[in-house]
Motif scaffolding. Sequence first.
Motif, PDB file in Angstrom:
ATOM      1  N   ALA A  60       0.830  -1.205   0.000  1.00  0.00           N
ATOM      2  CA  ALA A  60       0.000   0.000   0.000  1.00  0.00           C
ATOM      3  C   ALA A  60       0.864   1.253   0.000  1.00  0.00           C
ATOM      4  O   ALA A  60       0.530   2.256  -0.657  1.00  0.00           O
ATOM      5  N   THR A  61       1.988   1.213   0.718  1.00  0.00           N
ATOM      6  CA  THR A  61       2.909   2.352   0.736  1.00  0.00           C
ATOM      7  C   THR A  61       3.498   2.591  -0.647  1.00  0.00           C
ATOM      8  O   THR A  61       3.575   3.731  -1.119  1.00  0.00           O
ATOM      9  N   VAL A  62       3.908   1.501  -1.299  1.00  0.00           N
ATOM     10  CA  VAL A  62       4.448   1.622  -2.661  1.00  0.00           C
ATOM     11  C   VAL A  62       3.382   2.172  -3.607  1.00  0.00           C
ATOM     12  O   VAL A  62       3.661   3.047  -4.440  1.00  0.00           O
ATOM     13  N   ALA A  63       2.140   1.683  -3.474  1.00  0.00           N
ATOM     14  CA  ALA A  63       1.053   2.155  -4.337  1.00  0.00           C
ATOM     15  C   ALA A  63       0.767   3.641  -4.118  1.00  0.00           C
ATOM     16  O   ALA A  63       0.498   4.384  -5.063  1.00  0.00           O
ATOM     17  N   ALA A  64       0.851   4.075  -2.848  1.00  0.00           N
ATOM     18  CA  ALA A  64       0.595   5.479  -2.539  1.00  0.00           C
ATOM     19  C   ALA A  64       1.671   6.394  -3.133  1.00  0.00           C
ATOM     20  O   ALA A  64       1.389   7.524  -3.544  1.00  0.00           O
ATOM     21  N   ILE A  65       2.906   5.884  -3.191  1.00  0.00           N
ATOM     22  CA  ILE A  65       4.013   6.693  -3.717  1.00  0.00           C
ATOM     23  C   ILE A  65       4.046   6.679  -5.246  1.00  0.00           C
ATOM     24  O   ILE A  65       4.134   7.728  -5.897  1.00  0.00           O
ATOM     25  N   LEU A  66       3.935   5.494  -5.835  1.00  0.00           N
ATOM     26  CA  LEU A  66       4.064   5.362  -7.293  1.00  0.00           C
ATOM     27  C   LEU A  66       2.747   5.549  -8.034  1.00  0.00           C
ATOM     28  O   LEU A  66       2.756   5.824  -9.234  1.00  0.00           O
ATOM     29  N   ARG A  67       1.643   5.377  -7.334  1.00  0.00           N
ATOM     30  CA  ARG A  67       0.296   5.504  -7.913  1.00  0.00           C
ATOM     31  C   ARG A  67       0.144   4.721  -9.227  1.00  0.00           C
ATOM     32  O   ARG A  67      -0.181   5.296 -10.267  1.00  0.00           O
ATOM     33  N   PRO A  68       0.378   3.408  -9.183  1.00  0.00           N
ATOM     34  CA  PRO A  68       0.223   2.613 -10.398  1.00  0.00           C
ATOM     35  C   PRO A  68      -1.255   2.426 -10.743  1.00  0.00           C
ATOM     36  O   PRO A  68      -2.135   2.597  -9.888  1.00  0.00           O
ATOM     37  N   THR A  69      -1.525   2.067 -11.981  1.00  0.00           N
ATOM     38  CA  THR A  69      -2.890   1.797 -12.402  1.00  0.00           C
ATOM     39  C   THR A  69      -3.256   0.375 -11.973  1.00  0.00           C
ATOM     40  O   THR A  69      -2.606  -0.589 -12.365  1.00  0.00           O
ATOM     41  N   LEU A 187      -0.818  -8.719  -6.333  1.00  0.00           N
ATOM     42  CA  LEU A 187      -0.184  -8.683  -5.017  1.00  0.00           C
ATOM     43  C   LEU A 187      -0.958  -7.796  -4.043  1.00  0.00           C
ATOM     44  O   LEU A 187      -1.150  -8.148  -2.879  1.00  0.00           O
ATOM     45  N   VAL A 188      -1.394  -6.623  -4.509  1.00  0.00           N
ATOM     46  CA  VAL A 188      -2.122  -5.703  -3.639  1.00  0.00           C
ATOM     47  C   VAL A 188      -3.446  -6.313  -3.189  1.00  0.00           C
ATOM     48  O   VAL A 188      -3.774  -6.324  -1.989  1.00  0.00           O
TER      49      VAL A 188
END
Length: 297
Positions: A60-69, A187-188
Amino acid sequence: MYTAKPHNPALAAILIAVACAFIAATTLIAKTLASTQFGTPLHPFQVVFGRFLFAFLSFATVAAILRPTLQRPHLGLHVTRTLGGWAGLTLMFASVAHIPLADATAISFLNPVFGMIFAIPLLGERVGKWRWSAALIALVGAVILLRPTPDSFQPGALYALAAAVILGFELNIIKKLTARENPFSILVVNNAIGVGIASLAVVWVWIWPTPMQWALMAGLGCAMAVAQTCFVNAMARADASFVAPLTYGTLIFAAAYDVLFYDVIPDGVTILGASIIVAGALLLAWREAVRTQPKHG
């Protein structure tokens, strides 16, 4: 739109080596949490809860930083896959509380064999004599590791065997998911659902962890997140038939951790059984490479 990664077997091999080290580390941490070393032993349900919670927070931290689709998930497949993963991990973590890491890890290598068997009804795959032969060889190794005698039978080995069966089933669900969604989305969603399932289960056995146990659970979740990320990226950069045999390096790390942290040296039975299982798994990987060769030719 998901773009395929360039073919790079050398990088894939490095990523798998890192994944193996971290996967073995997760079982080491689980074994430590099941001991009295840092407080009251934690139930496997609680250890798995920590694994899913902190792995999800990592992604979730990685998603918040990189904002992937992120793609719209197939919830039915995800829930089925995550239930299997949760049950398999719970049994695996229960097994390492009772038997050496190397034994549990070797028995877990049966999951591709059970995955092959489940692929017959789930994916409609045909299994020929070579693949059945590989399965039988690996099962012989498992019987040796199970030590089925009145004096030396290890119930903990049955947990690892059950984990291999369930994780073999999960492999087929993962195959279906990877044909539909990109790896990061999988994974998310997997870890998010896993937190929900693990939270329901842990209520019945919860005890408040010590600060060191919280730190170990955080390390367990982060280690699993690193391992999953390395594995998925290795699979994206090389053929499965190339990657699969390299995953057996986990056994080397598990045996090394046993020696370093628990002074447990693998005995002859462990070495023999593990060698037979790896031989069967390598035969299966070789056969998969032969089967898929015309597709790449």
